[in-house]
Design an enzyme around this catalytic site. Structure first.
Site, PDB file in Angstrom:
ATOM      1  N   GLU A 267      26.696  40.423  -3.028  1.00  0.00           N
ATOM      2  CA  GLU A 267      26.360  39.796  -2.018  1.00  0.00           C
ATOM      3  C   GLU A 267      25.564  38.365  -2.293  1.00  0.00           C
ATOM      4  O   GLU A 267      24.737  38.245  -2.944  1.00  0.00           O
ATOM      5  CB  GLU A 267      25.192  40.360  -1.351  1.00  0.00           C
ATOM      6  CG  GLU A 267      25.316  41.776  -0.654  1.00  0.00           C
ATOM      7  CD  GLU A 267      26.133  41.666   0.482  1.00  0.00           C
ATOM      8  OE1 GLU A 267      26.577  40.616   1.028  1.00  0.00           O
ATOM      9  OE2 GLU A 267      26.911  42.807   0.695  1.00  0.00           O
ATOM     10  N   CYS A 306      20.086  33.537   3.279  1.00  0.00           N
ATOM     11  CA  CYS A 306      21.623  33.451   3.032  1.00  0.00           C
ATOM     12  C   CYS A 306      22.676  33.387   4.201  1.00  0.00           C
ATOM     13  O   CYS A 306      23.763  32.839   4.281  1.00  0.00           O
ATOM     14  CB  CYS A 306      22.204  34.680   2.219  1.00  0.00           C
ATOM     15  SG  CYS A 306      21.569  36.318   3.130  1.00  0.00           S
TER      16      CYS A 306
HETATM   17  P1  NAP Z   1      20.304  33.595  -8.652  1.00  0.00           P
HETATM   18  O1  NAP Z   1      19.687  32.541  -9.264  1.00  0.00           O
HETATM   19  O2  NAP Z   1      21.664  33.768  -8.672  1.00  0.00           O
HETATM   20  O3  NAP Z   1      19.354  34.912  -8.931  1.00  0.00           O
HETATM   21  C1  NAP Z   1      19.633  36.300  -8.366  1.00  0.00           C
HETATM   22  C2  NAP Z   1      19.051  37.269  -9.296  1.00  0.00           C
HETATM   23  O4  NAP Z   1      20.087  37.370 -10.387  1.00  0.00           O
HETATM   24  C3  NAP Z   1      17.833  37.156  -9.842  1.00  0.00           C
HETATM   25  O5  NAP Z   1      17.317  38.189  -9.840  1.00  0.00           O
HETATM   26  C4  NAP Z   1      18.296  36.746 -11.122  1.00  0.00           C
HETATM   27  O6  NAP Z   1      17.110  36.923 -12.174  1.00  0.00           O
HETATM   28  C5  NAP Z   1      19.454  37.399 -11.515  1.00  0.00           C
HETATM   29  N1  NAP Z   1      19.982  37.063 -12.517  1.00  0.00           N
HETATM   30  C6  NAP Z   1      20.129  35.615 -13.023  1.00  0.00           C
HETATM   31  N2  NAP Z   1      21.415  35.646 -14.271  1.00  0.00           N
HETATM   32  C7  NAP Z   1      21.756  37.029 -14.297  1.00  0.00           C
HETATM   33  C8  NAP Z   1      22.435  37.669 -15.357  1.00  0.00           C
HETATM   34  N3  NAP Z   1      22.932  36.863 -16.059  1.00  0.00           N
HETATM   35  N4  NAP Z   1      22.627  38.882 -15.001  1.00  0.00           N
HETATM   36  C9  NAP Z   1      22.007  39.615 -14.402  1.00  0.00           C
HETATM   37  N5  NAP Z   1      21.202  39.096 -13.197  1.00  0.00           N
HETATM   38  C10 NAP Z   1      20.856  37.703 -13.369  1.00  0.00           C
HETATM   39  O7  NAP Z   1      20.099  33.459  -6.805  1.00  0.00           O
HETATM   40  P2  NAP Z   1      18.680  33.101  -6.333  1.00  0.00           P
HETATM   41  O8  NAP Z   1      18.196  31.594  -6.585  1.00  0.00           O
HETATM   42  O9  NAP Z   1      17.665  33.897  -6.738  1.00  0.00           O
HETATM   43  O10 NAP Z   1      18.875  33.419  -4.725  1.00  0.00           O
HETATM   44  C11 NAP Z   1      19.277  32.264  -3.832  1.00  0.00           C
HETATM   45  C12 NAP Z   1      20.919  32.518  -3.620  1.00  0.00           C
HETATM   46  O11 NAP Z   1      21.125  33.857  -3.181  1.00  0.00           O
HETATM   47  C13 NAP Z   1      21.582  31.664  -2.382  1.00  0.00           C
HETATM   48  O12 NAP Z   1      22.702  31.263  -3.024  1.00  0.00           O
HETATM   49  C14 NAP Z   1      21.678  32.717  -1.446  1.00  0.00           C
HETATM   50  O13 NAP Z   1      22.709  32.372  -0.638  1.00  0.00           O
HETATM   51  C15 NAP Z   1      21.713  34.167  -1.747  1.00  0.00           C
HETATM   52  N6  NAP Z   1      21.721  35.096  -1.352  1.00  0.00           N
HETATM   53  C16 NAP Z   1      22.575  35.795  -0.739  1.00  0.00           C
HETATM   54  C17 NAP Z   1      22.172  37.154  -0.061  1.00  0.00           C
HETATM   55  C18 NAP Z   1      23.403  37.833   0.645  1.00  0.00           C
HETATM   56  O14 NAP Z   1      22.756  38.928   1.143  1.00  0.00           O
HETATM   57  N7  NAP Z   1      24.486  37.620   0.537  1.00  0.00           N
HETATM   58  C19 NAP Z   1      20.840  37.155   0.318  1.00  0.00           C
HETATM   59  C20 NAP Z   1      19.879  36.390  -0.180  1.00  0.00           C
HETATM   60  C21 NAP Z   1      20.362  35.300  -0.818  1.00  0.00           C
HETATM   61  P3  NAP Z   1      15.966  35.786 -12.532  1.00  0.00           P
HETATM   62  O15 NAP Z   1      15.225  35.579 -11.262  1.00  0.00           O
HETATM   63  O16 NAP Z   1      14.845  36.778 -13.416  1.00  0.00           O
HETATM   64  O17 NAP Z   1      16.605  34.710 -13.006  1.00  0.00           O
END
Ligand code: NAP
Length: 533
Positions: A267, A306
């Site tokens: 997602e 999102c």
């Molecule tokens: P992110 O930076 O991509 O991080 C998301 C999650 O992935 C965090 O738990 C992060 O851990 C983890 N992560 C990072 N690198 C990883 C790796 N190499 N392997 C495994 N996990 C890893 O996103 P965010 O900044 O938290 O969230 C904002 C984004 O999420 C926005 O783009 C938004 O649109 C999207 N979003 C989408 C939805 C949907 O349902 N489609 C819902 C909510 C948000 P750490 O925090 O420890 O780095």
């Protein structure tokens, strides 16, 4: 809580422990700070350094999986009901953490917290209808050959691994439970990995459930801190449900374990559109409902959803009027510290996000004009310099201008008005998001609304059609409901979550079974049909 890993965490700092392998554990160093976005005050630390994640996954599979599988679907649904009841008794505590660590107003916190409790309750309720079964069936036995005694049946067997749930920072409660509720109902143990920057709320909720002893050992674990080598230890039978940025999602898809066949659902981010129908005159109910929804979507959770509306598609001849109406409503938004009840929009989650949103606005401005932004932001009860505040910002694209609005997700209270010529142009512009989670269409012309549903359907996971009859009663463009699918094609990740009991299939292996009519009839009788009313 006991710590099992030697660490040098300062004794006066709050430490977010991880619950892994059936015990509370702490990473080896201070790790990542969690802050109050209003002023940068340090709230807690989370570290996963040195934690044995292979052992944690093994424990979830070998203990949690086996324990959960002893329960039927209905029994697991009952456990979910107990979790929802427990979490509901501590709502105010959850709101308070959401205010401190995420800068949420009470209304924002309620979307996350109450949304999570409502989702668990929903699955507790609909899960009971699956009764005593331990597997699913998809349809009835079908004849396969001239001999009508030889038949086929599709069944679903719960995965025998662990579900790793990686979540984004913006919904620490809902993100945790919308995944865990479905996985636990399926009988698959959960290892949750909240985004580190807002992991406090997820960690406290999991701690409450663990301490209450509702779930069997190993059914629910949580990792607080960076993921480290978590994915390296996955194997066939496990599943990864990821929510976050498209960039991180793309990286996860490339991981060798995923490439080798570990199941994944992504997602990711999305450039959602709201479309004002060609028939909607200034001052008509549809026009007013549209403006209200755009403003609500831009400012709820400070635009950190999102599903939030990023692109505002309006007929070119009404672009100026729509822009003025949205700007007028935005001028009433009160930005500041959500501890003050007069505040209607809090800060972004941290300074890094503020810098990212400010940079995003700068890039949008290369192609779009600024249509509305408070000139000098003076947040209530907070400092504009020290807090992660960004004012509500509306931009407007000239018809001839470029692509960036269709390509760049600015994850804050920011949207761009995009004028369109005619309905085909409007549909084409909406599709330029490259695959989105949600679109909403406002019109009193039901034929146009139906046409929009099919025109937008190939590139959107959900389409909300608002005619005046539901202008006041619909649940909102950005609100994800447990009974409907959540996810979107293309850039949005191509995933599917929720959708009522449909969501259980991600945690089951679908098997085509061939055999005699008597054998399959007996097998079918043991399985539950999630599509049955
Ligand atoms: P992110 O930076 O991509 O991080 C998301 C999650 O992935 C965090 O738990 C992060 O851990 C983890 N992560 C990072 N690198 C990883 C790796 N190499 N392997 C495994 N996990 C890893 O996103 P965010 O900044 O938290 O969230 C904002 C984004 O999420 C926005 O783009 C938004 O649109 C999207 N979003 C989408 C939805 C949907 O349902 N489609 C819902 C909510 C948000 P750490 O925090 O420890 O780095």
């Amino acid at each position: 809580m006991a710590t099992t890993v030697e660490n040098q965490v300062a004794s006066n700092a709050k430490v977010l422990h991880s619950y892994l392998g059936g015990k509370w554990q702490t990473g080896a160093e201070r790790g990542v700070p969690l802050v109050d976005p209003c002023d940068g005050t340090m709230l807690a630390w989370a570290s996963s350094k040195g934690l044995d994640l292979k052992a944690a996954l093994d424990y979830s599979r070998n203990v949690g999986g086996l324990e959960l599988q002893k329960f039927s679907y209905a029994q697991r649904a009952e456990l979910l009901g107990k979790i929802a009841d427990l979490l509901a008794t501590r709502r105010e505590e959850w709101y308070e953490i959401a205010r401190k660590n995420s800068g949420n107003t009470k209304a924002d916190a309620a979307i996350d917290v109450d949304g999570s409790i409502g989702t668990i309750r929903y699955f507790a309720k609909i899960g009971t209808k699956l009764g005593d079964a331990h597997m699913l069936r998809d349809g009835a036995p079908i004849r396969l050959a001239r001999d009508q005694n030889f038949q086929g049946l599709h069944i679903g067997v719960p995965l025998d691994g662990v579900a790793v749930h990686i979540n984004a920072f913006n919904f620490p409660a809902w993100g945790l439970w919308e995944k865990a509720a479905v996985s636990l109902l399926a009988g698959v143990p959960v290892l949750a990995k909240p985004a580190t920057s807002t992991a406090w709320l997820a960690q406290e909720m999991v701690a409450a459930v663990i301490e209450a002893g509702i779930l069997p050992p190993g059914a629910l674990s949580i990792l607080c801190g960076p993921p480290n080598d978590l994915l390296d230890h996955l194997r066939l039978g496990d599943a990864v449900a990821f929510t976050g940025s498209a960039e991180t999602g793309a990286g996860i898809r490339q991981h060798p374990r995923i490439q080798q066949g570990v199941r994944v659902n992504i997602e990711a981010d999305s450039l959602n559109a709201a479309l004002l129908g060609p028939d909607t005159a200034l001052g008509s109910p549809s026009f007013d409902f549209f403006v209200r929804e755009v403003v609500r979507e831009m400012t709820t959770k400070t635009g950190q959803k999102c599903t939030a509306i990023r692109r505002v598609l309006v007929p070119a001849e009404r672009a100026a009027a729509a822009t003025d109406a949205i700007a007028a409503a935005l001028s009433k938004v009160v930005v500041g510290n959500p501890a003050n009840p007069a505040v209607t929009m809090g800060p972004l989650v941290n300074m890094a996000q503020r810098r990212s949103v400010e940079e995003g606005i700068r890039k949008l401005r290369e192609q779009a004009q600024m249509a509305y932004q408070t000139e000098s932001l003076a947040p209530v009860d907070a400092s504009a310099e020290q807090g992660a505040f960004v004012p509500p910002t509306l931009l407007k694209l000239n018809r001839s201008a470029g692509d960036i609005v269709h390509e760049l997700e600015v994850f804050g209270p920011v949207a761009t008005v995009v004028p369109y010529r005619d309905k085909q142009d409007a549909f084409a512009l909406a599709r330029r998001g490259g695959g989105s989670l949600a679109a909403s269409v406002f019109s009193s012309d039901t034929a146009f609304l139906s046409e929009a549903a099919s025109a937008l359907g190939t590139t959107h996971g959900r389409v909300l059609l608002v005619d005046p009859a539901i202008g006041d009663s619909h649940t909102g463009h950005g609100i994800v409901l447990p009974s409907l699918l959540h996810g979107g094609p293309g850039r949005a990740g191509g995933g599917e979550e929720l959708g009522g009991l449909h969501g259980l299939w991600f945690y089951h292996q679908r098997v085509a079974v061939q055999g005699s009519a008597a054998t399959l009839s007996a097998l079918s009788a043991q399985a539950a049909d999630p599509s049955a009313e």
